[in-house]
Scaffold this motif. Structure first.
Motif, PDB file in Angstrom:
ATOM      1  N   ALA A  24      56.281 -43.071 -40.634  1.00 59.29           N
ATOM      2  CA  ALA A  24      56.222 -44.399 -41.265  1.00 59.29           C
ATOM      3  C   ALA A  24      57.610 -45.026 -41.289  1.00 59.29           C
ATOM      4  O   ALA A  24      57.774 -46.200 -40.934  1.00 59.29           O
ATOM      5  CB  ALA A  24      55.668 -44.274 -42.681  1.00 59.29           C
ATOM      6  N   GLU A  25      58.610 -44.237 -41.667  1.00 58.19           N
ATOM      7  CA  GLU A  25      59.961 -44.795 -41.744  1.00 58.19           C
ATOM      8  C   GLU A  25      60.417 -45.272 -40.369  1.00 58.19           C
ATOM      9  O   GLU A  25      60.954 -46.370 -40.218  1.00 58.19           O
ATOM     10  CB  GLU A  25      60.931 -43.745 -42.297  1.00 58.19           C
ATOM     11  CG  GLU A  25      62.251 -44.397 -42.706  1.00 58.19           C
ATOM     12  CD  GLU A  25      63.271 -43.404 -43.214  1.00 58.19           C
ATOM     13  OE1 GLU A  25      62.863 -42.302 -43.646  1.00 58.19           O
ATOM     14  OE2 GLU A  25      64.477 -43.735 -43.169  1.00 58.19           O
ATOM     15  N   ARG A  26      60.172 -44.457 -39.370  1.00 53.11           N
ATOM     16  CA  ARG A  26      60.560 -44.825 -38.008  1.00 53.11           C
ATOM     17  C   ARG A  26      59.847 -46.099 -37.554  1.00 53.11           C
ATOM     18  O   ARG A  26      60.395 -46.892 -36.793  1.00 53.11           O
ATOM     19  CB  ARG A  26      60.218 -43.666 -37.075  1.00 53.11           C
ATOM     20  CG  ARG A  26      60.645 -43.923 -35.654  1.00 53.11           C
ATOM     21  CD  ARG A  26      60.391 -42.708 -34.771  1.00 53.11           C
ATOM     22  NE  ARG A  26      60.903 -43.003 -33.454  1.00 53.11           N
ATOM     23  CZ  ARG A  26      61.567 -42.163 -32.686  1.00 53.11           C
ATOM     24  NH1 ARG A  26      61.786 -40.938 -33.107  1.00 53.11           N
ATOM     25  NH2 ARG A  26      62.007 -42.524 -31.505  1.00 53.11           N
ATOM     26  N   ALA A  27      58.592 -46.269 -37.994  1.00 52.05           N
ATOM     27  CA  ALA A  27      57.809 -47.430 -37.586  1.00 52.05           C
ATOM     28  C   ALA A  27      58.137 -48.663 -38.422  1.00 52.05           C
ATOM     29  O   ALA A  27      57.640 -49.756 -38.130  1.00 52.05           O
ATOM     30  CB  ALA A  27      56.316 -47.116 -37.692  1.00 52.05           C
ATOM     31  N   GLY A  28      58.954 -48.492 -39.470  1.00 46.06           N
ATOM     32  CA  GLY A  28      59.243 -49.611 -40.351  1.00 46.06           C
ATOM     33  C   GLY A  28      58.036 -50.018 -41.178  1.00 46.06           C
ATOM     34  O   GLY A  28      57.826 -51.190 -41.472  1.00 46.06           O
ATOM     35  N   VAL A  29      57.201 -49.023 -41.531  1.00 43.52           N
ATOM     36  CA  VAL A  29      55.989 -49.272 -42.314  1.00 43.52           C
ATOM     37  C   VAL A  29      56.180 -48.563 -43.666  1.00 43.52           C
ATOM     38  O   VAL A  29      56.744 -47.465 -43.702  1.00 43.52           O
ATOM     39  CB  VAL A  29      54.755 -48.701 -41.564  1.00 43.52           C
ATOM     40  CG1 VAL A  29      53.515 -48.699 -42.446  1.00 43.52           C
ATOM     41  CG2 VAL A  29      54.498 -49.475 -40.280  1.00 43.52           C
ATOM     42  N   SER A  30      55.749 -49.180 -44.741  1.00 42.16           N
ATOM     43  CA  SER A  30      55.911 -48.527 -46.044  1.00 42.16           C
ATOM     44  C   SER A  30      55.054 -47.265 -46.088  1.00 42.16           C
ATOM     45  O   SER A  30      54.018 -47.168 -45.419  1.00 42.16           O
ATOM     46  CB  SER A  30      55.496 -49.470 -47.176  1.00 42.16           C
ATOM     47  OG  SER A  30      54.082 -49.527 -47.247  1.00 42.16           O
ATOM     48  N   ARG A  31      55.511 -46.311 -46.885  1.00 47.42           N
ATOM     49  CA  ARG A  31      54.779 -45.050 -46.972  1.00 47.42           C
ATOM     50  C   ARG A  31      53.356 -45.274 -47.494  1.00 47.42           C
ATOM     51  O   ARG A  31      52.411 -44.649 -47.033  1.00 47.42           O
ATOM     52  CB  ARG A  31      55.545 -44.105 -47.894  1.00 47.42           C
ATOM     53  CG  ARG A  31      55.059 -42.687 -47.770  1.00 47.42           C
ATOM     54  CD  ARG A  31      56.108 -41.715 -48.217  1.00 47.42           C
ATOM     55  NE  ARG A  31      55.550 -40.373 -48.278  1.00 47.42           N
ATOM     56  CZ  ARG A  31      56.277 -39.295 -48.562  1.00 47.42           C
ATOM     57  NH1 ARG A  31      57.559 -39.409 -48.797  1.00 47.42           N
ATOM     58  NH2 ARG A  31      55.719 -38.115 -48.590  1.00 47.42           N
ATOM     59  N   GLY A  32      53.234 -46.223 -48.427  1.00 45.45           N
ATOM     60  CA  GLY A  32      51.911 -46.521 -48.978  1.00 45.45           C
ATOM     61  C   GLY A  32      50.973 -47.062 -47.906  1.00 45.45           C
ATOM     62  O   GLY A  32      49.810 -46.629 -47.806  1.00 45.45           O
ATOM     63  N   SER A  79      54.830 -44.553 -33.040  1.00 49.63           N
ATOM     64  CA  SER A  79      55.929 -43.859 -33.709  1.00 49.63           C
ATOM     65  C   SER A  79      55.665 -42.349 -33.757  1.00 49.63           C
ATOM     66  O   SER A  79      56.591 -41.540 -33.640  1.00 49.63           O
ATOM     67  CB  SER A  79      56.094 -44.436 -35.119  1.00 49.63           C
ATOM     68  OG  SER A  79      56.975 -43.650 -35.868  1.00 49.63           O
ATOM     69  N   THR A  80      54.405 -41.967 -33.907  1.00 51.49           N
ATOM     70  CA  THR A  80      54.057 -40.541 -33.915  1.00 51.49           C
ATOM     71  C   THR A  80      54.388 -39.905 -32.560  1.00 51.49           C
ATOM     72  O   THR A  80      54.959 -38.805 -32.493  1.00 51.49           O
ATOM     73  CB  THR A  80      52.558 -40.349 -34.216  1.00 51.49           C
ATOM     74  OG1 THR A  80      52.252 -41.030 -35.431  1.00 51.49           O
ATOM     75  CG2 THR A  80      52.203 -38.879 -34.362  1.00 51.49           C
ATOM     76  N   ALA A 131      47.672 -53.807 -35.951  1.00 49.67           N
ATOM     77  CA  ALA A 131      49.035 -53.714 -35.389  1.00 49.67           C
ATOM     78  C   ALA A 131      49.833 -52.622 -36.107  1.00 49.67           C
ATOM     79  O   ALA A 131      50.577 -51.863 -35.474  1.00 49.67           O
ATOM     80  CB  ALA A 131      49.741 -55.066 -35.507  1.00 49.67           C
ATOM     81  N   THR A 132      49.668 -52.530 -37.413  1.00 45.34           N
ATOM     82  CA  THR A 132      50.369 -51.480 -38.184  1.00 45.34           C
ATOM     83  C   THR A 132      49.915 -50.101 -37.732  1.00 45.34           C
ATOM     84  O   THR A 132      50.723 -49.193 -37.518  1.00 45.34           O
ATOM     85  CB  THR A 132      50.070 -51.650 -39.694  1.00 45.34           C
ATOM     86  OG1 THR A 132      50.541 -52.940 -40.099  1.00 45.34           O
ATOM     87  CG2 THR A 132      50.750 -50.577 -40.512  1.00 45.34           C
ATOM     88  N   ARG A 133      48.603 -49.965 -37.564  1.00 41.45           N
ATOM     89  CA  ARG A 133      48.048 -48.683 -37.121  1.00 41.45           C
ATOM     90  C   ARG A 133      48.645 -48.288 -35.760  1.00 41.45           C
ATOM     91  O   ARG A 133      49.070 -47.149 -35.562  1.00 41.45           O
ATOM     92  CB  ARG A 133      46.524 -48.819 -37.031  1.00 41.45           C
ATOM     93  CG  ARG A 133      45.803 -47.514 -36.827  1.00 41.45           C
ATOM     94  CD  ARG A 133      44.285 -47.688 -36.883  1.00 41.45           C
ATOM     95  NE  ARG A 133      43.625 -46.397 -36.847  1.00 41.45           N
ATOM     96  CZ  ARG A 133      43.393 -45.709 -35.733  1.00 41.45           C
ATOM     97  NH1 ARG A 133      43.742 -46.218 -34.575  1.00 41.45           N
ATOM     98  NH2 ARG A 133      42.824 -44.513 -35.792  1.00 41.45           N
ATOM     99  N   LEU A 134      48.681 -49.254 -34.838  1.00 47.66           N
ATOM    100  CA  LEU A 134      49.239 -48.956 -33.503  1.00 47.66           C
ATOM    101  C   LEU A 134      50.718 -48.589 -33.590  1.00 47.66           C
ATOM    102  O   LEU A 134      51.169 -47.675 -32.903  1.00 47.66           O
ATOM    103  CB  LEU A 134      49.057 -50.156 -32.565  1.00 47.66           C
ATOM    104  CG  LEU A 134      47.657 -50.320 -31.981  1.00 47.66           C
ATOM    105  CD1 LEU A 134      47.614 -51.498 -31.020  1.00 47.66           C
ATOM    106  CD2 LEU A 134      47.221 -49.040 -31.247  1.00 47.66           C
ATOM    107  N   ARG A 135      51.470 -49.322 -34.447  1.00 50.49           N
ATOM    108  CA  ARG A 135      52.893 -48.990 -34.592  1.00 50.49           C
ATOM    109  C   ARG A 135      53.063 -47.562 -35.095  1.00 50.49           C
ATOM    110  O   ARG A 135      53.949 -46.836 -34.646  1.00 50.49           O
ATOM    111  CB  ARG A 135      53.568 -49.956 -35.571  1.00 50.49           C
ATOM    112  CG  ARG A 135      54.194 -51.156 -34.894  1.00 50.49           C
ATOM    113  CD  ARG A 135      55.529 -51.617 -35.475  1.00 50.49           C
ATOM    114  NE  ARG A 135      55.591 -51.747 -36.911  1.00 50.49           N
ATOM    115  CZ  ARG A 135      55.024 -52.727 -37.626  1.00 50.49           C
ATOM    116  NH1 ARG A 135      54.304 -53.652 -37.029  1.00 50.49           N
ATOM    117  NH2 ARG A 135      55.185 -52.772 -38.922  1.00 50.49           N
ATOM    118  N   LEU A 136      52.207 -47.164 -36.021  1.00 51.90           N
ATOM    119  CA  LEU A 136      52.286 -45.789 -36.550  1.00 51.90           C
ATOM    120  C   LEU A 136      51.954 -44.760 -35.454  1.00 51.90           C
ATOM    121  O   LEU A 136      52.598 -43.707 -35.366  1.00 51.90           O
ATOM    122  CB  LEU A 136      51.344 -45.627 -37.745  1.00 51.90           C
ATOM    123  CG  LEU A 136      51.798 -46.347 -39.031  1.00 51.90           C
ATOM    124  CD1 LEU A 136      50.653 -46.413 -40.037  1.00 51.90           C
ATOM    125  CD2 LEU A 136      53.021 -45.642 -39.646  1.00 51.90           C
TER     126      LEU A 136
END
Lengths: 209, 209
Positions: free
Chosen positions: A41-49, A22-23, A14-19
């Protein structure tokens, strides 16, 4: 069978898809230069790490987004083609309204955020041979599938060179209308072009010759 | 009358033109990111100081290059239209070969370095409102002139809505073919599309209705 690892895998997917989503939005709205791992990442609400775990480099992110865009475009095209097959089960290919509906839908698919995001990548790739090399096979495959789906939706015979080239020309015109919509809202003019081209195309495809 | 200042002004004008030509080549070959005053100046063989005297900022350089591109595109279009008028003085608009020659020339004008440079600017402008604001009026004017010249070259009546919209569609198709040529050499496919489009367009423009 569920395994203890599945929920974590689901979250990761799910994180991968959100990224990737967002791209696409970042490319379409803020352009190539902004589409970095950090911004996406910021736009997707995912940490940079976490983003860097999935996509260590910007190149990885853009390549994955391209493949994802390709998959979505194919799915959209197939869903539209299926909708046409069911809607036109009782409509002959000789019905001009069917031709216009197919042309209109084709053209609209070139005015989406997906097209605008892809345009950013294509334009950058024009001056980046490594990126171009990754895109060209995807685009060639997409072109072949789009063509085949348009042929089916129009109900014509692709072995007929007139039909084959006019379907190609229709896809080229759709691409040109997509480009014309990038800087201004071109929808009013586009509607008239679609109406006239559909009438001309229909005549050329179905007139006795 | 010559004045003592003229040679210096001429040199200054020549330097300015070299910088603008260099901007177009840089955009077309190495893309938006590379088109900075420093890179363009080096390519033009102009000192950075002299370049900055003409174009203090990158924005100034790109804006001037856009206007210059617009002027060249207009001149090319007008020269092509004039060539058609003289070549077709003895050729009726009803000659399909004339229609195909006009379509072929229109389409080729979208596969030049000028188109590829303009694509870089349009695509960047999609995500840059200030740049977009400067481009949109230029493009609108170019669109109107291109349309009028195509109408004249084809020898049709723009007051006829069928002719009007089919000429527009032809320009859109040409733009789409231009975009298709950015990542790969599309010339073989393009030739066939032009041939079929011209035949269909000719029928639609000149068939009794």
């Amino acid at each position: 069978m569920a395994t203890p690892h599945e929920p974590k895998q689901d979250r990761s997917r799910a994180t991968r898809l959100r990224l990737l989503e967002s791209t696409i939005d970042t490319l379409a709205e803020t352009g190539w230069a902004a589409a970095t791992v950090a911004v996406v990442a910021e736009r997707a609400g995912v940490s940079r790490g976490a983003a860097q775990h999935h996509f260590p480099t910007r190149e990885d992110l853009i390549t994955a987004a391209l493949e994802y865009m390709f998959d979505i475009r194919m799915e959209h095209s197939k869903a539209e083609a299926a909708a046409f097959r069911s809607a036109s089960a009782h409509t002959a290919a000789q019905d001009p309204a069917r031709t216009e509906a197919v042309v209109a839908q084709l053209v609209e698919s070139y005015t989406t955020a997906l097209f605008k995001a892809a345009l950013q990548v294509w334009t950058h790739a024009a001056a980046d041979p490594a990126l171009r090399e990754r895109i060209v096979p995807l685009e060639a495959r997409f072109g072949r599938v789009s063509h085949r789906l348009a042929v089916e939706a129009l109900g014509v015979d692709d072995a007929d060179p007139v039909a084959h080239h006019l379907v190609q020309a229709t896809l080229d015109m759709a691409r040109g209308l997509g480009l014309a919509d990038v800087l201004t809202d071109d929808s009013a003019r586009r509607k008239q072009i679609v109406h006239q081209w559909a009438a001309t195309l229909h005549m050329a495809l179905h007139a006795p010759r």
